[in-house]
Design a protein around this motif. Structure first.
Motif, PDB file in Angstrom:
ATOM      1  N   TYR A   1      -7.782  -0.732  -4.021  1.00 18.97           N
ATOM      2  CA  TYR A   1      -8.586  -1.697  -3.263  1.00 18.97           C
ATOM      3  C   TYR A   1      -8.451  -3.063  -3.945  1.00 18.97           C
ATOM      4  O   TYR A   1      -8.936  -3.253  -5.061  1.00 18.97           O
ATOM      5  CB  TYR A   1     -10.066  -1.281  -3.274  1.00 18.97           C
ATOM      6  CG  TYR A   1     -10.479  -0.210  -2.265  1.00 18.97           C
ATOM      7  CD1 TYR A   1      -9.565   0.352  -1.375  1.00 18.97           C
ATOM      8  CD2 TYR A   1     -11.784   0.236  -2.203  1.00 18.97           C
ATOM      9  CE1 TYR A   1      -9.953   1.317  -0.461  1.00 18.97           C
ATOM     10  CE2 TYR A   1     -12.190   1.200  -1.291  1.00 18.97           C
ATOM     11  CZ  TYR A   1     -11.259   1.737  -0.419  1.00 18.97           C
ATOM     12  OH  TYR A   1     -11.649   2.697   0.486  1.00 18.97           O
ATOM     13  N   PHE A   2      -7.806  -3.989  -3.262  1.00 20.61           N
ATOM     14  CA  PHE A   2      -7.607  -5.334  -3.824  1.00 20.61           C
ATOM     15  C   PHE A   2      -7.141  -5.267  -5.270  1.00 20.61           C
ATOM     16  O   PHE A   2      -7.728  -5.866  -6.158  1.00 20.61           O
ATOM     17  CB  PHE A   2      -8.871  -6.184  -3.649  1.00 20.61           C
ATOM     18  CG  PHE A   2      -9.145  -6.495  -2.207  1.00 20.61           C
ATOM     19  CD1 PHE A   2      -8.396  -7.451  -1.534  1.00 20.61           C
ATOM     20  CD2 PHE A   2     -10.114  -5.801  -1.504  1.00 20.61           C
ATOM     21  CE1 PHE A   2      -8.631  -7.716  -0.182  1.00 20.61           C
ATOM     22  CE2 PHE A   2     -10.348  -6.058  -0.162  1.00 20.61           C
ATOM     23  CZ  PHE A   2      -9.601  -7.022   0.498  1.00 20.61           C
ATOM     24  N   PHE A   3      -6.090  -4.463  -5.470  1.00 20.98           N
ATOM     25  CA  PHE A   3      -5.378  -4.380  -6.759  1.00 20.98           C
ATOM     26  C   PHE A   3      -6.138  -3.625  -7.844  1.00 20.98           C
ATOM     27  O   PHE A   3      -5.682  -3.552  -8.979  1.00 20.98           O
ATOM     28  CB  PHE A   3      -4.964  -5.780  -7.261  1.00 20.98           C
ATOM     29  CG  PHE A   3      -4.402  -6.628  -6.148  1.00 20.98           C
ATOM     30  CD1 PHE A   3      -3.137  -6.359  -5.642  1.00 20.98           C
ATOM     31  CD2 PHE A   3      -5.159  -7.633  -5.563  1.00 20.98           C
ATOM     32  CE1 PHE A   3      -2.629  -7.090  -4.579  1.00 20.98           C
ATOM     33  CE2 PHE A   3      -4.657  -8.366  -4.496  1.00 20.98           C
ATOM     34  CZ  PHE A   3      -3.387  -8.102  -4.004  1.00 20.98           C
TER      35      PHE A   3
ATOM     36  N   SER B   1      -5.852   9.889  -1.019  1.00 26.53           N
ATOM     37  CA  SER B   1      -6.054  10.304  -2.415  1.00 26.53           C
ATOM     38  C   SER B   1      -6.754  11.658  -2.476  1.00 26.53           C
ATOM     39  O   SER B   1      -6.456  12.471  -3.363  1.00 26.53           O
ATOM     40  CB  SER B   1      -6.801   9.235  -3.211  1.00 26.53           C
ATOM     41  OG  SER B   1      -8.006   8.874  -2.586  1.00 26.53           O
ATOM     42  N   ASP B   2      -7.646  11.951  -1.527  1.00 28.16           N
ATOM     43  CA  ASP B   2      -8.262  13.288  -1.468  1.00 28.16           C
ATOM     44  C   ASP B   2      -7.186  14.356  -1.245  1.00 28.16           C
ATOM     45  O   ASP B   2      -7.213  15.429  -1.861  1.00 28.16           O
ATOM     46  CB  ASP B   2      -9.260  13.378  -0.305  1.00 28.16           C
ATOM     47  CG  ASP B   2     -10.646  12.861  -0.671  1.00 28.16           C
ATOM     48  OD1 ASP B   2     -10.827  12.369  -1.804  1.00 28.16           O
ATOM     49  OD2 ASP B   2     -11.543  12.936   0.195  1.00 28.16           O
TER      50      ASP B   2
ATOM     51  N   ALA C   1      -1.344   1.177   0.207  1.00 24.55           N
ATOM     52  CA  ALA C   1      -0.492   0.972   1.371  1.00 24.55           C
ATOM     53  C   ALA C   1       0.788   0.233   1.018  1.00 24.55           C
ATOM     54  O   ALA C   1       1.849   0.445   1.625  1.00 24.55           O
ATOM     55  CB  ALA C   1      -1.258   0.178   2.424  1.00 24.55           C
ATOM     56  N   SER C   2       0.687  -0.610   0.016  1.00 24.37           N
ATOM     57  CA  SER C   2       1.815  -1.471  -0.325  1.00 24.37           C
ATOM     58  C   SER C   2       2.998  -0.668  -0.874  1.00 24.37           C
ATOM     59  O   SER C   2       2.812   0.362  -1.514  1.00 24.37           O
ATOM     60  CB  SER C   2       1.353  -2.491  -1.380  1.00 24.37           C
ATOM     61  OG  SER C   2       2.452  -3.212  -1.856  1.00 24.37           O
TER      62      SER C   2
ATOM     63  N   ARG D   1     -13.153   7.541   1.697  1.00 25.43           N
ATOM     64  CA  ARG D   1     -12.581   8.109   2.933  1.00 25.43           C
ATOM     65  C   ARG D   1     -12.332   9.593   2.717  1.00 25.43           C
ATOM     66  O   ARG D   1     -11.349   9.995   2.087  1.00 25.43           O
ATOM     67  CB  ARG D   1     -11.273   7.382   3.284  1.00 25.43           C
ATOM     68  CG  ARG D   1     -10.668   7.826   4.584  1.00 25.43           C
ATOM     69  CD  ARG D   1      -9.749   6.795   5.196  1.00 25.43           C
ATOM     70  NE  ARG D   1      -8.491   6.595   4.502  1.00 25.43           N
ATOM     71  CZ  ARG D   1      -7.438   6.000   5.028  1.00 25.43           C
ATOM     72  NH1 ARG D   1      -7.509   5.517   6.264  1.00 25.43           N
ATOM     73  NH2 ARG D   1      -6.328   5.846   4.346  1.00 25.43           N
TER      74      ARG D   1
ATOM     75  N   TRP E   1      -0.865   4.291   4.022  1.00 20.90           N
ATOM     76  CA  TRP E   1      -1.893   3.457   4.669  1.00 20.90           C
ATOM     77  C   TRP E   1      -2.868   4.312   5.460  1.00 20.90           C
ATOM     78  O   TRP E   1      -4.001   4.526   5.074  1.00 20.90           O
ATOM     79  CB  TRP E   1      -1.220   2.392   5.548  1.00 20.90           C
ATOM     80  CG  TRP E   1      -2.149   1.610   6.433  1.00 20.90           C
ATOM     81  CD1 TRP E   1      -2.135   1.555   7.789  1.00 20.90           C
ATOM     82  CD2 TRP E   1      -3.241   0.772   6.013  1.00 20.90           C
ATOM     83  NE1 TRP E   1      -3.160   0.744   8.235  1.00 20.90           N
ATOM     84  CE2 TRP E   1      -3.843   0.249   7.168  1.00 20.90           C
ATOM     85  CE3 TRP E   1      -3.768   0.435   4.766  1.00 20.90           C
ATOM     86  CZ2 TRP E   1      -4.952  -0.597   7.126  1.00 20.90           C
ATOM     87  CZ3 TRP E   1      -4.880  -0.410   4.721  1.00 20.90           C
ATOM     88  CH2 TRP E   1      -5.444  -0.919   5.902  1.00 20.90           C
TER      89      TRP E   1
ATOM     90  N   VAL F   1      -3.452   5.270  -5.121  1.00 21.83           N
ATOM     91  CA  VAL F   1      -2.824   5.379  -3.807  1.00 21.83           C
ATOM     92  C   VAL F   1      -3.025   4.093  -3.014  1.00 21.83           C
ATOM     93  O   VAL F   1      -4.162   3.655  -2.824  1.00 21.83           O
ATOM     94  CB  VAL F   1      -3.485   6.550  -3.022  1.00 21.83           C
ATOM     95  CG1 VAL F   1      -2.902   6.666  -1.620  1.00 21.83           C
ATOM     96  CG2 VAL F   1      -3.320   7.859  -3.771  1.00 21.83           C
TER      97      VAL F   1
ATOM     98  N   GLY G   1      -8.976  11.597   3.024  1.00 26.48           N
ATOM     99  CA  GLY G   1      -7.948  10.551   3.039  1.00 26.48           C
ATOM    100  C   GLY G   1      -6.796  10.888   2.103  1.00 26.48           C
ATOM    101  O   GLY G   1      -6.662  12.029   1.639  1.00 26.48           O
TER     102      GLY G   1
END
Ligand SMILES: Cc1cc2nc3c(=O)[nH]c(=O)nc-3n(C[C@H](O)[C@H](O)[C@H](O)COP(=O)(O)O)c2cc1C
Length: 187
Positions: free
Chosen positions: A89-91, A18-19, A128-129, A13, A163, A126, A16
């Motif tokens: 991404y998925f942990f 992290s960027d 969302a959680s 992204r 997020w 980085v 985004g």
């Protein structure tokens, strides 16, 4: 001589979270006199490792695959410090960043490891959680990797609660990203 810092910005992204943190870190590192390169794997063609075992067998190159890793290998070798930025991404880390790390393989051969080891590194992950535990698998991967490579860890940041695109810019993590670059050299 200026410290060379290579940022591997692992998100697909563009612009985004992290960027955004990577750019904040980079600006501070440059203020500290570092020479900073930013490489976004998603903007390049980087194939996964094929486990073909043909490392260093063609034209003295680390890998037989003629993709954009050939541009990244010199940057990796020149870097005094490698800083990984990734979305969670998925942990785990993003597939784009994982593909790059798997392609470190030729640089980890017995007679090459001396050259590749001894760098500094840092990691910003980085997600969302708000639950820091869900970042642990990604952090464990980074810890094991840097231990294996004999790289000196200079900091790990789990940037929770981010997020939507744009969230990082308004967050406390901007200051954390700057702080991470604080000790990199003299202004
Ligand atoms: C495929 C995918 C998987 C994700 N998995 C997680 C996750 O396991 N935990 C989490 O906290 N956020 C997860 N997220 C949310 C992102 O980590 C979050 O939006 C982050 O800010 C994205 O960073 P970026 O803007 O740098 O790409 C996921 C997002 C995507 C698209």
């Amino acid at each position: 001589m200026a410290k060379r810092v290579l940022i591997l910005a692992g998100s697909p992204r563009k612009g985004g979270n992290s960027d955004t943190l990577a750019l904040e870190f980079a600006a501070q590192a440059e203020k500290k006199g570092c020479q900073v390169d930013i490489f976004r794997p998603a903007d390049h063609s980087i194939h996964p490792c094929m486990a073909c075992g043909r490392c260093w067998s063609k034209d003295g190159k680390p890998c037989v695959q003629e993709d954009d890793m050939q541009k990244l290998y010199p940057l990796l070798n020149q870097a005094d410090m490698v800083v990984f930025f990734s979305p969670l991404y998925f942990f785990g880390i993003s597939a784009q960043l994982k593909a790059v790390i798997d392609r470190f393989y030729p640089l980890c051969q017995d007679d090459k490891m001396d050259t590749f080891s001894g760098k500094q590194s840092a990691f910003v992950i980085v997600g969302a959680s708000g639950d820091e535990d869900s970042f642990e698998p990604a952090i464990a991967t980074y810890d094991q990797l840097t231990d294996y490579l004999n790289w000196e860890d200079c900091g790990v940041v789990a940037a929770t609660g981010l997020w939507e695109k744009g969230a990082a810019a308004k967050s406390i993590w901007m200051e954390t990203a700057r702080d991470l670059a604080m000790d990199l050299g003299e202004e």
